[in-house]
Write an enzyme that holds these catalytic residues in place. Structure first.
Site, PDB file in Angstrom:
ATOM      1  N   ARG A 292     -18.312   3.426  -9.360  1.00  0.00           N
ATOM      2  CA  ARG A 292     -17.346   3.005  -8.382  1.00  0.00           C
ATOM      3  C   ARG A 292     -18.189   2.720  -7.095  1.00  0.00           C
ATOM      4  O   ARG A 292     -18.787   3.318  -6.629  1.00  0.00           O
ATOM      5  CB  ARG A 292     -16.472   4.340  -8.029  1.00  0.00           C
ATOM      6  CG  ARG A 292     -15.407   4.109  -6.963  1.00  0.00           C
ATOM      7  CD  ARG A 292     -14.336   5.066  -6.716  1.00  0.00           C
ATOM      8  NE  ARG A 292     -13.496   5.106  -8.094  1.00  0.00           N
ATOM      9  CZ  ARG A 292     -12.107   5.636  -8.248  1.00  0.00           C
ATOM     10  NH1 ARG A 292     -11.650   6.045  -7.104  1.00  0.00           N
ATOM     11  NH2 ARG A 292     -11.344   5.475  -9.405  1.00  0.00           N
TER      12      ARG A 292
ATOM     13  N   LYS B 160     -10.791  13.554 -20.267  1.00  0.00           N
ATOM     14  CA  LYS B 160     -10.218  12.230 -20.683  1.00  0.00           C
ATOM     15  C   LYS B 160     -10.681  12.031 -22.289  1.00  0.00           C
ATOM     16  O   LYS B 160      -9.862  11.776 -23.046  1.00  0.00           O
ATOM     17  CB  LYS B 160     -10.557  11.069 -19.867  1.00  0.00           C
ATOM     18  CG  LYS B 160      -9.943   9.662 -20.042  1.00  0.00           C
ATOM     19  CD  LYS B 160     -10.570   8.643 -19.258  1.00  0.00           C
ATOM     20  CE  LYS B 160     -10.082   8.736 -17.970  1.00  0.00           C
ATOM     21  NZ  LYS B 160     -10.418   7.364 -17.078  1.00  0.00           N
TER      22      LYS B 160
ATOM     23  N   LYS C  38     -19.853  10.200 -13.547  1.00  0.00           N
ATOM     24  CA  LYS C  38     -19.036   8.891 -12.869  1.00  0.00           C
ATOM     25  C   LYS C  38     -20.378   8.881 -12.014  1.00  0.00           C
ATOM     26  O   LYS C  38     -20.996   9.717 -11.506  1.00  0.00           O
ATOM     27  CB  LYS C  38     -17.991   9.727 -12.163  1.00  0.00           C
ATOM     28  CG  LYS C  38     -16.903   8.342 -11.646  1.00  0.00           C
ATOM     29  CD  LYS C  38     -15.945   8.123 -12.870  1.00  0.00           C
ATOM     30  CE  LYS C  38     -15.088   7.160 -12.321  1.00  0.00           C
ATOM     31  NZ  LYS C  38     -13.861   6.950 -13.247  1.00  0.00           N
TER      32      LYS C  38
ATOM     33  N   ASP D 218     -15.675   0.429 -12.869  1.00  0.00           N
ATOM     34  CA  ASP D 218     -14.623   1.202 -12.242  1.00  0.00           C
ATOM     35  C   ASP D 218     -14.154   0.497 -11.114  1.00  0.00           C
ATOM     36  O   ASP D 218     -14.298  -0.891 -10.927  1.00  0.00           O
ATOM     37  CB  ASP D 218     -15.219   2.464 -11.817  1.00  0.00           C
ATOM     38  CG  ASP D 218     -13.990   3.523 -11.560  1.00  0.00           C
ATOM     39  OD1 ASP D 218     -13.487   4.060 -12.409  1.00  0.00           O
ATOM     40  OD2 ASP D 218     -13.676   3.502 -10.475  1.00  0.00           O
TER      41      ASP D 218
ATOM     42  N   SER E 183     -12.801  -3.872 -19.336  1.00  0.00           N
ATOM     43  CA  SER E 183     -12.010  -2.666 -20.202  1.00  0.00           C
ATOM     44  C   SER E 183     -10.946  -2.637 -19.540  1.00  0.00           C
ATOM     45  O   SER E 183      -9.730  -1.879 -20.131  1.00  0.00           O
ATOM     46  CB  SER E 183     -12.661  -1.322 -19.785  1.00  0.00           C
ATOM     47  OG  SER E 183     -13.005  -1.026 -18.432  1.00  0.00           O
TER      48      SER E 183
ATOM     49  N   THR F 133      -7.285  -0.579 -20.801  1.00  0.00           N
ATOM     50  CA  THR F 133      -6.604   0.564 -19.925  1.00  0.00           C
ATOM     51  C   THR F 133      -5.074   0.080 -19.643  1.00  0.00           C
ATOM     52  O   THR F 133      -4.340   1.257 -19.871  1.00  0.00           O
ATOM     53  CB  THR F 133      -7.412   0.565 -18.499  1.00  0.00           C
ATOM     54  OG1 THR F 133      -8.659   0.592 -18.699  1.00  0.00           O
ATOM     55  CG2 THR F 133      -6.817   1.943 -17.938  1.00  0.00           C
TER      56      THR F 133
ATOM     57  N   ALA G 173      -3.626   2.487  -8.532  1.00  0.00           N
ATOM     58  CA  ALA G 173      -4.510   2.156  -7.510  1.00  0.00           C
ATOM     59  C   ALA G 173      -5.441   3.406  -7.419  1.00  0.00           C
ATOM     60  O   ALA G 173      -5.736   4.242  -8.256  1.00  0.00           O
ATOM     61  CB  ALA G 173      -3.889   1.846  -6.260  1.00  0.00           C
TER      62      ALA G 173
ATOM     63  N   ALA H 202      -4.104   5.159 -12.815  1.00  0.00           N
ATOM     64  CA  ALA H 202      -4.906   5.502 -11.583  1.00  0.00           C
ATOM     65  C   ALA H 202      -5.570   7.006 -12.055  1.00  0.00           C
ATOM     66  O   ALA H 202      -5.053   7.600 -12.754  1.00  0.00           O
ATOM     67  CB  ALA H 202      -3.897   5.568 -10.464  1.00  0.00           C
ATOM     68  N   ASN H 203      -6.928   7.052 -11.552  1.00  0.00           N
ATOM     69  CA  ASN H 203      -7.600   8.308 -11.830  1.00  0.00           C
ATOM     70  C   ASN H 203      -7.264   9.219 -10.632  1.00  0.00           C
ATOM     71  O   ASN H 203      -6.907   8.813  -9.732  1.00  0.00           O
ATOM     72  CB  ASN H 203      -9.056   8.238 -11.889  1.00  0.00           C
ATOM     73  CG  ASN H 203      -9.590   7.413 -13.280  1.00  0.00           C
ATOM     74  OD1 ASN H 203      -9.115   7.972 -14.253  1.00  0.00           O
ATOM     75  ND2 ASN H 203     -10.382   6.434 -13.034  1.00  0.00           N
TER      76      ASN H 203
HETATM   77  N1  PHE Z   1     -13.266   3.276 -15.330  1.00  0.00           N
HETATM   78  C1  PHE Z   1     -13.280   3.673 -16.448  1.00  0.00           C
HETATM   79  C2  PHE Z   1     -12.506   4.916 -16.567  1.00  0.00           C
HETATM   80  O1  PHE Z   1     -12.191   5.547 -15.454  1.00  0.00           O
HETATM   81  C3  PHE Z   1     -14.593   4.085 -16.740  1.00  0.00           C
HETATM   82  C4  PHE Z   1     -15.201   3.489 -18.147  1.00  0.00           C
HETATM   83  C5  PHE Z   1     -14.741   2.146 -18.688  1.00  0.00           C
HETATM   84  C6  PHE Z   1     -16.304   4.000 -18.406  1.00  0.00           C
HETATM   85  C7  PHE Z   1     -15.448   1.625 -19.837  1.00  0.00           C
HETATM   86  C8  PHE Z   1     -17.130   3.648 -19.450  1.00  0.00           C
HETATM   87  C9  PHE Z   1     -16.615   2.348 -20.132  1.00  0.00           C
HETATM   88  O2  PHE Z   1     -12.076   5.500 -17.403  1.00  0.00           O
END
Ligand code: PHE
Length: 346
Positions: free
Chosen positions: A36, A60, A72, A111, A142, A146, A233, A255-256
């Site tokens: 990030r 997760k 992270k 991220d 990715s 997601t 977001a 969103a995380n």
């Molecule tokens: N941003 C992704 C998440 O929060 C992180 C991620 C994606 C890590 C793909 C590794 C590979 O899940």
């Protein structure tokens, strides 16, 4: 939740910026989690974010049933305008050095603020990076995955709340039109959902028009009268204060760290609003990346695993109901069980 195994706080020798790598747990396997790049008032705020985000990655992977651990990386950007490209490369090389020094205990990925091209640059220094562009042998962006995973979670909630997984005619409020939010809004619009959307960047209004969505302001959208609110977001959108103003049946999105504090899950539950833990609904990206790059799954198999989020959420909601728990409690219990089992057999 266990404490962190290792946290590196490093001042990059090229960029002079603070790079934080938080490895929460490697109990299930080597840690993975995105990079990030974000502005914080103080590096300590970046540290707090890295600690929370890496712990969420552990959960997760555990709930997704994948043999990876949680980590992270956060780079604390200075206040002000965007990084110029030269400085950005310096930052990425500084990050790559820290990751390389961890010797495979942690691999990064995209991220908020980073994407596949950044991963390509990091891969010049270390192989411990997911989501390089496809032409370089990575699994690429990715965010579409997601988005697909969040749609799967929304379907499970639709089945539970409305008796159908179809999003046709469903009213949803999507908060955030970044790479994931916009991709999800597109999938929902294509299915005939009625969308209200917002973004802190008013330049995203064009996306709303293109999708026939109603534009709202970031302040008003939480009070929109919709079926489902979809946080897509930055974190901490749901607070003790604003939960009282929600007028929806459920909150589910990619969103995380959606909750400002864990007790907000209970407040949602008491209001009869179904909340699917963010770390369950947002897992599609890592599920795809890890399945493809570590487990060499083909495209169909990777997609099947992402879509399995629908069953995971369905089972969680079922378990929660049977045990009289919130979905958050049921998900935490599942994650804890899997971590315990792995620790016991190690
Ligand atoms: N941003 C992704 C998440 O929060 C992180 C991620 C994606 C890590 C793909 C590794 C590979 O899940």
């Amino acid at each position: 939740m266990v404490q962190h195994e290792q946290v590196v706080i490093h001042t990059g020798r090229r960029s002079g910026l603070v790079v934080i790598v938080a490895i929460h747990s490697t109990v299930l396997g080597p840690a993975a989690g995105g990079l990030r790049l974000w502005r914080y008032r103080d590096w300590r705020d970046g540290l707090a974010d890295a600690l929370r985000l890496s712990a969420a990655m552990t959960s997760k992977f555990a709930v997704a049933g994948l043999p990876s651990g949680g980590g992270k990386t956060v780079v604390v950007l200075p206040e002000g305008g965007p990084l110029d490209p030269g400085r950005r490369d310096d930052v990425l090389r500084d990050v790559a050095d820290v990751i390389a020094s961890l010797g495979g205990k942690y691999a990064t990925g995209p991220d908020v603020g980073t994407g596949p091209d950044d991963m390509a640059l990091i891969s010049e220094t270390t192989p411990h990076v997911f989501c390089r562009p496809a032409h370089l042998g990575g699994s690429g962006d990715s965010s579409p995955h997601t988005a697909q995973g969040s749609l799967a979670a929304l379907r499970a909630v639709g089945r539970q709340v409305h008796g159908t997984a179809s999003m046709d005619g469903r009213r949803l409020a999507v908060i955030g039109l970044g790479r994931v939010g916009a991709a999800l809004a597109r999938l929902l619009a294509a299915e005939g959902a009625h969308l209200t959307v917002t973004d802190v960047d008013a330049g995203k209004r064009g996306v709303a028009e293109e999708l026939g969505a109603v534009w709202s302001s970031p302040d008003d959208i939480l009070g929109a009268e919709v079926d489902i609110v979809v946080p897509a977001a930055l974190g901490s959108v749901l607070t003790r204060q604003n939960v009282a103003g929600l007028r929806c049946r459920a909150v589910v999105g990619p969103a995380n760290n959606q909750l400002a504090s864990p007790d907000v899950a209970d407040l949602l539950h008491h209001r009869g609003i179904l909340w699917v833990p963010d770390y369950v609904a947002s897992a599609g990206g890592v599920i795809h990346a890890v399945s493809t790059e570590l487990h060499h799954a083909g495209a169909d198999e990777a997609r099947t695993r992402v879509l399995a989020i629908e069953n995971t959420v369905h089972d969680l909601l079922d378990t929660a109901r049977r045990r009289g728990q919130t979905p958050a409690q049921a998900a935490d219990a599942l994650a804890t069980d899997r971590l315990r089992a792995a620790a016991a057999s190690a």
